[in-house]
Design a protein around this motif. Structure first.
Motif, PDB file in Angstrom:
ATOM      1  N   PRO A  54      33.963  10.820 -42.416  1.00  0.00           N
ATOM      2  CA  PRO A  54      35.311  10.513 -41.938  1.00  0.00           C
ATOM      3  C   PRO A  54      35.688   9.059 -42.232  1.00  0.00           C
ATOM      4  O   PRO A  54      34.817   8.196 -42.357  1.00  0.00           O
ATOM      5  CB  PRO A  54      35.215  10.761 -40.424  1.00  0.00           C
ATOM      6  CG  PRO A  54      34.088  11.727 -40.279  1.00  0.00           C
ATOM      7  CD  PRO A  54      33.102  11.351 -41.343  1.00  0.00           C
ATOM      8  N   ILE A  60      37.582   8.930 -34.343  1.00  0.00           N
ATOM      9  CA  ILE A  60      36.234   9.324 -33.939  1.00  0.00           C
ATOM     10  C   ILE A  60      35.590   8.199 -33.141  1.00  0.00           C
ATOM     11  O   ILE A  60      35.735   7.016 -33.469  1.00  0.00           O
ATOM     12  CB  ILE A  60      35.382   9.654 -35.183  1.00  0.00           C
ATOM     13  CG1 ILE A  60      35.934  10.898 -35.869  1.00  0.00           C
ATOM     14  CG2 ILE A  60      33.914   9.861 -34.825  1.00  0.00           C
ATOM     15  CD1 ILE A  60      35.304  11.188 -37.194  1.00  0.00           C
ATOM     16  N   ARG A  82      29.677  14.673 -41.795  1.00  0.00           N
ATOM     17  CA  ARG A  82      29.918  15.968 -41.145  1.00  0.00           C
ATOM     18  C   ARG A  82      30.046  17.038 -42.213  1.00  0.00           C
ATOM     19  O   ARG A  82      30.453  16.757 -43.347  1.00  0.00           O
ATOM     20  CB  ARG A  82      31.173  15.925 -40.279  1.00  0.00           C
ATOM     21  CG  ARG A  82      32.444  15.596 -41.027  1.00  0.00           C
ATOM     22  CD  ARG A  82      33.671  15.810 -40.170  1.00  0.00           C
ATOM     23  NE  ARG A  82      33.635  15.046 -38.947  1.00  0.00           N
ATOM     24  CZ  ARG A  82      34.605  15.058 -38.027  1.00  0.00           C
ATOM     25  NH1 ARG A  82      35.689  15.810 -38.244  1.00  0.00           N
ATOM     26  NH2 ARG A  82      34.524  14.356 -36.932  1.00  0.00           N
ATOM     27  N   VAL A  84      31.881  20.251 -43.613  1.00  0.00           N
ATOM     28  CA  VAL A  84      33.165  20.962 -43.554  1.00  0.00           C
ATOM     29  C   VAL A  84      33.209  21.973 -44.686  1.00  0.00           C
ATOM     30  O   VAL A  84      32.391  21.929 -45.608  1.00  0.00           O
ATOM     31  CB  VAL A  84      34.357  19.987 -43.656  1.00  0.00           C
ATOM     32  CG1 VAL A  84      34.358  18.991 -42.513  1.00  0.00           C
ATOM     33  CG2 VAL A  84      34.360  19.267 -45.003  1.00  0.00           C
ATOM     34  N   LYS A 110      38.312  23.139 -39.754  1.00  0.00           N
ATOM     35  CA  LYS A 110      38.564  22.051 -38.812  1.00  0.00           C
ATOM     36  C   LYS A 110      37.620  20.887 -39.135  1.00  0.00           C
ATOM     37  O   LYS A 110      36.529  21.076 -39.684  1.00  0.00           O
ATOM     38  CB  LYS A 110      38.327  22.520 -37.377  1.00  0.00           C
ATOM     39  CG  LYS A 110      36.869  22.839 -37.043  1.00  0.00           C
ATOM     40  CD  LYS A 110      36.698  23.128 -35.575  1.00  0.00           C
ATOM     41  CE  LYS A 110      35.213  23.327 -35.235  1.00  0.00           C
ATOM     42  NZ  LYS A 110      34.983  23.500 -33.798  1.00  0.00           N
ATOM     43  N   GLY A 111      38.054  19.679 -38.780  1.00  0.00           N
ATOM     44  CA  GLY A 111      37.215  18.510 -38.991  1.00  0.00           C
ATOM     45  C   GLY A 111      37.319  17.890 -40.361  1.00  0.00           C
ATOM     46  O   GLY A 111      36.676  16.881 -40.641  1.00  0.00           O
ATOM     47  N   THR A 112      38.151  18.487 -41.233  1.00  0.00           N
ATOM     48  CA  THR A 112      38.302  17.950 -42.587  1.00  0.00           C
ATOM     49  C   THR A 112      39.323  16.807 -42.589  1.00  0.00           C
ATOM     50  O   THR A 112      40.406  16.937 -42.023  1.00  0.00           O
ATOM     51  CB  THR A 112      38.788  19.041 -43.558  1.00  0.00           C
ATOM     52  OG1 THR A 112      37.844  20.110 -43.580  1.00  0.00           O
ATOM     53  CG2 THR A 112      38.943  18.490 -44.970  1.00  0.00           C
TER      54      THR A 112
END
Length: 236
Positions: A54, A60, A82, A84, A110-112
């Protein structure tokens, strides 16, 4: 938790500290050698399950502080990688040059961070890149075509309200009787009839009205633990 879809413009040959056009330019390199074939190869290589870091300018938390707060204070802290999934990464337009641009459609989990994805494209092409435009076109089953402006909403709010059950089509449903519905609305944990799957569930009463969003827990049988309760008459 739903998948997202975006239309994004990636500018090749420029990097910024925020990975997008709002940041300070960190470097400039020629992208003149990048061909459309090179770009398509890189996009294909970034499709599927990947590891992504990220951006430093993101919300975050690391050590109890937001990354963007640390970055603004001049502290350099790397966010953990992370995993993804990029379901699709399709090139729509490519304009080559010293500073090239690519318009792409992205479908992702999600989280991208599409900013990070743009930076990864630039790294793999060897010229650097940043995100210069981003439009979210879908969240789960909700698409841009169904969106309305604030002015349209103000003119006729009732016309644009989506029923609760329709707004959350991917959440499993659990139907309960009126006595159980009343208890759940009071915040009480109640037994779940049958064997609903563990996780979040949308609980509806016998009339089809949404009672609550509940957590289904399996401990000596299924139980429904209310997480978000909707008063009677408000769960439509």
């Amino acid at each position: 938790a739903a998948d997202k879809a975006y239309r994004a413009e990636i500018t090749l040959g420029v990097t910024t500290d925020t990975l997008d056009a709002e940041g300070r330019v960190a470097s400039r390199r020629s992208a003149a050698a990048v061909s459309e074939a090179d770009l398509r190869e890189v996009l294909a290589g970034l499709t599927g399950t990947i590891e992504m870091r990220p951006p430093a300018h993101s919300a975050i938390s690391v050590g109890g502080r937001r990354l963007y707060e640390l970055a603004r204070a001049g502290e350099t802290v790397e966010a953990p990688l992370r995993q993804v999934t990029i379901h699709a990464l399709r090139l729509l337009e490519f304009a080559p040059g010293e500073t090239a641009t690519a318009l792409v459609d992205v479908v992702c989990s999600k989280g991208t961070y599409v900013r990070s994805l743009a930076a990864m494209v630039g790294e793999r092409l060897g010229c650097g890149a940043c995100l210069t435009m981003l439009l979210r076109t879908r969240v789960g089953s909700h698409t841009l075509e169904r969106a309305v402006t604030f002015e349209e909403l103000a003119e006729d709010p009732a016309r644009h309200v989506i029923p609760m059950a329709e707004a959350l089509p991917d959440v499993p449903r659990v139907q309960v009787d009126e006595a159980t519905a009343q208890a759940l609305r009071q915040g009480r944990t109640m037994p779940g009839a049958g064997e609903p799957p563990a996780g979040r569930a949308l609980v509806v009463d016998e009339a089809g009205e949404v009672v609550c969003l509940a957590e289904v827990v399996h401990e000596r049988g299924a139980s429904l633990q209310p997480r978000k309760v909707f008063p009677a008459g408000r769960g439509r």
